[in-house]
Enzyme design. Structure first.
Site, mmCIF file in Angstrom:
data_model
loop_
_atom_site.group_PDB
_atom_site.id
_atom_site.type_symbol
_atom_site.label_atom_id
_atom_site.label_comp_id
_atom_site.label_asym_id
_atom_site.label_seq_id
_atom_site.Cartn_x
_atom_site.Cartn_y
_atom_site.Cartn_z
ATOM 1 N N LYS A 120 0.820 -1.221 0.000
ATOM 2 C CA LYS A 120 0.000 0.000 0.000
ATOM 3 C C LYS A 120 0.849 1.263 0.000
ATOM 4 O O LYS A 120 0.605 2.196 -0.772
ATOM 5 C CB LYS A 120 -0.925 0.020 1.227
ATOM 6 C CG LYS A 120 -2.050 -0.974 1.198
ATOM 7 C CD LYS A 120 -3.033 -0.725 2.329
ATOM 8 C CE LYS A 120 -2.471 -0.992 3.700
ATOM 9 N NZ LYS A 120 -2.236 -2.412 3.958
ATOM 10 N N THR A 121 1.817 1.323 0.899
ATOM 11 C CA THR A 121 2.601 2.547 1.044
ATOM 12 C C THR A 121 3.397 2.848 -0.217
ATOM 13 O O THR A 121 3.373 3.970 -0.733
ATOM 14 C CB THR A 121 3.537 2.446 2.260
ATOM 15 O OG1 THR A 121 2.751 2.313 3.449
ATOM 16 C CG2 THR A 121 4.412 3.680 2.384
ATOM 17 N N GLU A 163 -3.609 5.567 1.358
ATOM 18 C CA GLU A 163 -3.705 4.158 1.709
ATOM 19 C C GLU A 163 -5.072 3.907 2.331
ATOM 20 O O GLU A 163 -5.582 4.730 3.086
ATOM 21 C CB GLU A 163 -2.617 3.787 2.722
ATOM 22 C CG GLU A 163 -1.214 3.917 2.206
ATOM 23 C CD GLU A 163 -0.190 3.516 3.263
ATOM 24 O OE1 GLU A 163 -0.366 2.439 3.870
ATOM 25 O OE2 GLU A 163 0.750 4.277 3.491
#
Length: 471
Positions: A120-121, A163
């Site tokens: 996600k990051t 996110e």
């Protein structure tokens, strides 16, 4: 950070403001003109950084310092016994989850939400960098600094990138225009009872897409591929579905085909083939997972209206996200990296990347497990993937939001029959870092792995090497 006045006159107080997710919400709310305060259990570099940005951050928690007029923002990690939360509830103050605070900061902009158990990051950061370098005035909220940008938060005016946290289902508070799902591999089994329940929350996430939105899924991951099929077959849907992946490794046929993948120690290259056109990519970071993340990010940029060639060139500006295989120091031919990996798949990817960088050298890993429940669920799998290192040093479990579970310690990993590498059980983090430093020889790579605070020991590793070299 850019500045607007959309929230001028409003007041927010964040409990646990030093956390990776909470700190970016604080910055975004401040950037929108709100009055922002916050507290944490202890001092940290993040807390001090927030203070320099005009946020009234302090430690430790203190019920007397909670502003009476503020909306109080909490994460799932904050317990009802927290003294600040107690006084806020007694006063009848508005208490909302972090995700609602983030949604408030995003109001008025198309929302690009990145979800998945891993990636996600990095994927969110790639989208943000690519949009900014394509001329799009993007806002973003990312759980780690975007290298080269100096922060995990920015207030813009055209698109909001964030996110989307599946760990407790809070991503269902969003109404995205674009959703990127990097993978759907079961995790957070302290919250979800089964794989089916975990898959189900992602189906609900797809249902949150606005009409005319775009769902982007990784075709190489079984869970994500399953969700892409759900997105295509849902009755009454008015959205587009785009999958991405290498054809030979994909479970469903990808619309964005990744070919011609080439890896070096410091870079990665590939070609994205989409709708009859080819788009050559060159990244300033390495790793097959980086190519996959970049494909999802590229598709998101295209869904936002960016020309495909402009987007692929803009992705070349990405230099990484904080604590995602981040180089923290180098002494005498020995390098120390830090990686936020805390799920077995993430650990496996981090060690694979370390192996590429180490070349003919060895890989020395320090692992700090995150959560008792996750350690219990994945002890054997952690042992299996950690065996990808030449030497493994295991520190105590980082409890985070959990209470200890009887019998659950890092020894479950160390003593697993799946552990094939040399494993050293060193509970104290300082001693674990020192042990790893002493094991690391010139040409080797030392990697600190975990979502807790093991990354703080990178300077200690360097100091051991300096002592060894007599400097």
């Amino acid at each position: 950070m850019s500045r607007s006045t959309a929230l001028e006159g409003q007041s927010f107080h964040l409990i646990g403001v030093g956390g990776a997710g909470m700190s970016v919400v604080a910055e975004l709310l401040k950037g929108q003109g709100a009055e922002v305060t916050g507290s944490d259990r202890q001092d940290s570099a993040v807390l001090q950084s927030l203070i320099t940005k005009g946020i009234g951050a302090y430690f430790p928690h203190d019920a007397d310092r909670v502003p009476e007029a503020a909306t109080v923002i909490i994460s799932s990690a904050i317990r009802e016994s927290n003294p600040e939360l107690i006084v806020a509830r007694e006063r009848g103050q508005n208490v909302v989850h972090r995700s609602r605070g983030l949604a408030l900061a995003a109001e008025g902009q198309p929302f690009v939400a990145v979800a998945g158990a891993h990636g996600k990051t990095s994927t969110s950061a790639m989208i943000a960098v690519a949009l900014l370098n394509s001329g799009v005035d993007a806002s973003y909220a990312i759980g780690g600094p975007v290298l080269g940008e100096g922060s995990g938060a920015r207030v813009g005016s055209e698109v909001f990138v964030a996110e989307a946290d599946e760990s407790d289902g809070s991503f269902l508070h969003y109404a995205p225009a674009v959703e990127v799902i990097t993978n759907v591999e079961p995790d957070h089994l302290d919250h979800y009872a089964s794989r089916d329940e975990f898959i189900g929350i992602f189906r609900q996430f797809v249902d949150r897409l606005i009409p005319g939105g775009t769902l982007i899924c990784c075709a190489e991951d079984a869970g994500s591929a399953e969700i892409s099929q759900y997105g295509r077959t849902s009755d009454g849907r008015e959205h587009r579905v785009i999958t991405y992946g290498r054809p030979e490794r994909s479970i469903v046929a990808p619309e964005v085909e990744i070919t011609d993948v080439v890896m070096t120690e410091k870079s990665a290259a590939a070609v994205f083939n989409f709708e009859g056109q080819s788009y050559p990519l060159r990244l300033g970071v390495t790793g097959e997972h980086s190519i996959l993340n970049a494909a999802g990010a590229w598709a998101a940029c295209v869904a936002c209206g960016v020309d495909g060639m402009v987007a692929v060139e803009a992705l070349g500006h990405f230099r990484g996200a904080g604590r995602r295989f981040e180089l923290r120091g180098e002494v005498g031919g020995r390098r120390v990296y830090d990686d936020y990996a805390h799920h077995p798949t993430e650990v496996e990817v981090a060690l694979r990347q370390a192996r590429i960088v180490a070349g003919e050298g060895r890989v020395i890993a320090v692992f700090q497990p995150h959560l008792y429940s996750r350690t219990l669920s994945f002890a054997d799998r952690f042992a299996e993937v950690l065996s990808g290192a030449d030497e493994v040093v295991l520190a105590d479990i980082y409890a985070a939001r959990e209470d200890p579970i009887s019998g659950v310690t890092t020894a479950l990993v160390a003593n697993s029959p799946k552990m094939k590498s040399g494993a050293h059980l060193v509970p104290d983090m300082d001693e674990a870092a020192r042990k790893a430093a002493l094991l690391t020889k010139p040409g080797d790579v030392c990697i600190l792995i975990g979502a807790g605070d093991i990354f703080l020991r990178a300077p200690l590793v360097e100091s051991v090497w300096l002592e060894e070299d007599g400097k």
